[in-house]
Motif scaffolding. Sequence first.
Motif, PDB file in Angstrom:
ATOM      1  N   UNK A  23      16.429  -9.330  -6.062  1.00 54.97           N
ATOM      2  CA  UNK A  23      16.481 -10.696  -5.525  1.00 54.97           C
ATOM      3  C   UNK A  23      16.196 -10.705  -4.029  1.00 54.97           C
ATOM      4  N   UNK A  24      16.735  -9.717  -3.299  1.00 52.60           N
ATOM      5  CA  UNK A  24      16.479  -9.646  -1.860  1.00 52.60           C
ATOM      6  C   UNK A  24      14.986  -9.503  -1.587  1.00 52.60           C
ATOM      7  N   UNK A  25      14.341  -8.594  -2.300  1.00 53.11           N
ATOM      8  CA  UNK A  25      12.898  -8.387  -2.130  1.00 53.11           C
ATOM      9  C   UNK A  25      12.121  -9.643  -2.514  1.00 53.11           C
ATOM     10  N   UNK A  42       9.542   4.421  -4.621  1.00 54.86           N
ATOM     11  CA  UNK A  42       9.803   5.855  -4.603  1.00 54.86           C
ATOM     12  C   UNK A  42      11.198   6.102  -5.182  1.00 54.86           C
ATOM     13  N   UNK A  43      11.653   7.336  -5.103  1.00 53.43           N
ATOM     14  CA  UNK A  43      12.978   7.662  -5.646  1.00 53.43           C
ATOM     15  C   UNK A  43      14.104   7.098  -4.786  1.00 53.43           C
ATOM     16  N   UNK A  44      13.796   6.731  -3.543  1.00 55.36           N
ATOM     17  CA  UNK A  44      14.856   6.265  -2.639  1.00 55.36           C
ATOM     18  C   UNK A  44      14.587   4.906  -2.008  1.00 55.36           C
ATOM     19  N   UNK A  45      13.330   4.451  -2.004  1.00 54.24           N
ATOM     20  CA  UNK A  45      12.988   3.225  -1.281  1.00 54.24           C
ATOM     21  C   UNK A  45      11.999   2.366  -2.059  1.00 54.24           C
ATOM     22  N   UNK A  46      12.011   1.066  -1.717  1.00 53.08           N
ATOM     23  CA  UNK A  46      10.974   0.146  -2.160  1.00 53.08           C
ATOM     24  C   UNK A  46      10.216  -0.295  -0.925  1.00 53.08           C
ATOM     25  N   UNK A  47       8.911  -0.154  -0.939  1.00 52.82           N
ATOM     26  CA  UNK A  47       8.065  -0.545   0.184  1.00 52.82           C
ATOM     27  C   UNK A  47       7.162  -1.687  -0.257  1.00 52.82           C
ATOM     28  N   UNK A  53      20.629  -2.919   3.959  1.00 49.68           N
ATOM     29  CA  UNK A  53      20.289  -1.689   4.670  1.00 49.68           C
ATOM     30  C   UNK A  53      18.812  -1.460   4.865  1.00 49.68           C
ATOM     31  N   UNK A  54      17.990  -2.513   4.767  1.00 45.71           N
ATOM     32  CA  UNK A  54      16.546  -2.359   4.899  1.00 45.71           C
ATOM     33  C   UNK A  54      16.006  -2.909   6.204  1.00 45.71           C
ATOM     34  N   UNK A  55      14.685  -2.923   6.311  1.00 41.43           N
ATOM     35  CA  UNK A  55      14.018  -3.389   7.533  1.00 41.43           C
ATOM     36  C   UNK A  55      12.811  -4.254   7.174  1.00 41.43           C
ATOM     37  N   UNK A  56      12.428  -5.122   8.128  1.00 36.48           N
ATOM     38  CA  UNK A  56      11.197  -5.911   8.028  1.00 36.48           C
ATOM     39  C   UNK A  56      10.482  -5.824   9.366  1.00 36.48           C
ATOM     40  N   UNK A  57       9.181  -5.539   9.344  1.00 39.30           N
ATOM     41  CA  UNK A  57       8.379  -5.472  10.569  1.00 39.30           C
ATOM     42  C   UNK A  57       7.072  -6.232  10.351  1.00 39.30           C
ATOM     43  N   UNK A  58       6.407  -6.570  11.491  1.00 43.34           N
ATOM     44  CA  UNK A  58       5.169  -7.333  11.437  1.00 43.34           C
ATOM     45  C   UNK A  58       4.076  -6.645  12.251  1.00 43.34           C
ATOM     46  N   UNK A 109       3.103  -7.995   6.784  1.00 45.34           N
ATOM     47  CA  UNK A 109       4.566  -7.926   6.790  1.00 45.34           C
ATOM     48  C   UNK A 109       4.966  -6.683   6.008  1.00 45.34           C
ATOM     49  N   UNK A 110       5.736  -5.828   6.648  1.00 47.46           N
ATOM     50  CA  UNK A 110       6.115  -4.540   6.075  1.00 47.46           C
ATOM     51  C   UNK A 110       7.616  -4.545   5.781  1.00 47.46           C
ATOM     52  N   UNK A 111       7.969  -4.370   4.514  1.00 50.35           N
ATOM     53  CA  UNK A 111       9.365  -4.428   4.089  1.00 50.35           C
ATOM     54  C   UNK A 111       9.762  -3.084   3.475  1.00 50.35           C
ATOM     55  N   UNK A 112      10.906  -2.570   3.918  1.00 53.66           N
ATOM     56  CA  UNK A 112      11.447  -1.339   3.310  1.00 53.66           C
ATOM     57  C   UNK A 112      12.904  -1.589   2.929  1.00 53.66           C
TER      58      UNK A 112
END
Length: 371
Positions: free
Chosen positions: A282-284, A311-316, A350-355, A365-368
Amino acid sequence: MQSNELSNIELLKEIAEFLNEETEMEQMLQGALQKLLEGTIFETGWIFFINKKGQQQLIAHEKLPRALQENDCRHLQKGGCWCVTRFQNGDLNKASNIIECKRIVNARKMNSKDHGGITHHATVPLQSGQERFGLLNVATPNTIFFEDEELALLESVAFQIGSAIKRIYLTKQEQQVALVQERNRLARDLHDSVNQLLFSVTLTARGGVEMTEQQEIKETFKEIQYLTQDALTEMRALIWQLRPKGLESGIIEGLKGYGDILGLTLTVKVKGVVNLPATIEETLFRIAQEALNNIRKHSGVLKAELYLTVTTTDILLVVKDEGRGFHMNELKNLPSIGLQSMRDRARSVGGTVDWVTEWNKGTEILVRLPY
């Protein structure tokens, strides 16, 4: 009844009362750990949460020696150890003495003078029924072995904490269900009232254009029709945000459906298996919605590209357009763009968003998000 048995009962009662009053997870765990240390021979402690993938999170600690505290508790945060391995394998079912802890050994090697006499610790799983959440570890300076009575007390406290963790999880699930129900109610109300009124105004304006021969009045009715149509599109997008159709088939189908509502042509590329926890999905989804809204309102184009890598630890997630772009220092003056909202959503898990953006060179827009 012996005095130490009486004091143990009083301690368990005090911890139980505290746990029943708390509703915030980290505050509850920190407070329970503090009360445990104040009422027993244990002098330091820490709590790990461990998910089904075996990923661990140091969620609370109290009175750690400097060697374990330094660099944001890096010796506890990183690496593996006997107790976590046994927990993951399902072999740790009760309070146990740890002969040698790899984390403590590493900390002592790096800081031989500030270990506070901590060489060994006891560990106990935190669980409720068959559901397991993590580990409670405790230690005392110059102590390599805890007696059965001390381990039994530790097990009793761990049982209380495990039950409280389960209660908080269930409460949050109930709140989430209530939130979804309220969203659905609001979406129905908007659809049945405001949405229908806007549709009626659009038809009325269209009829007005046909009924008059005066050009000035025709233009007025056309303007009303265009404005109302835009408002209708906005309203349908809002209703869809409240009650997204297609999300039950996965986030990709959900975003494609939202793109259709906005009139955007989406190119979607996916790497990895998309099977995300509900909160992360939902967050994504909400972040991507905001990004697509921005493209429709500000980019000047109706095409976008979505790249999702799991990946095994993150969604990009990368959301890209070839529109007009912005100067980054101008983003502060564009409150409707909702960038802070995206950042806040990402940080909540615990994620990040950058532009990455420049005038006339589009926007990325880059979301991790970790999971």
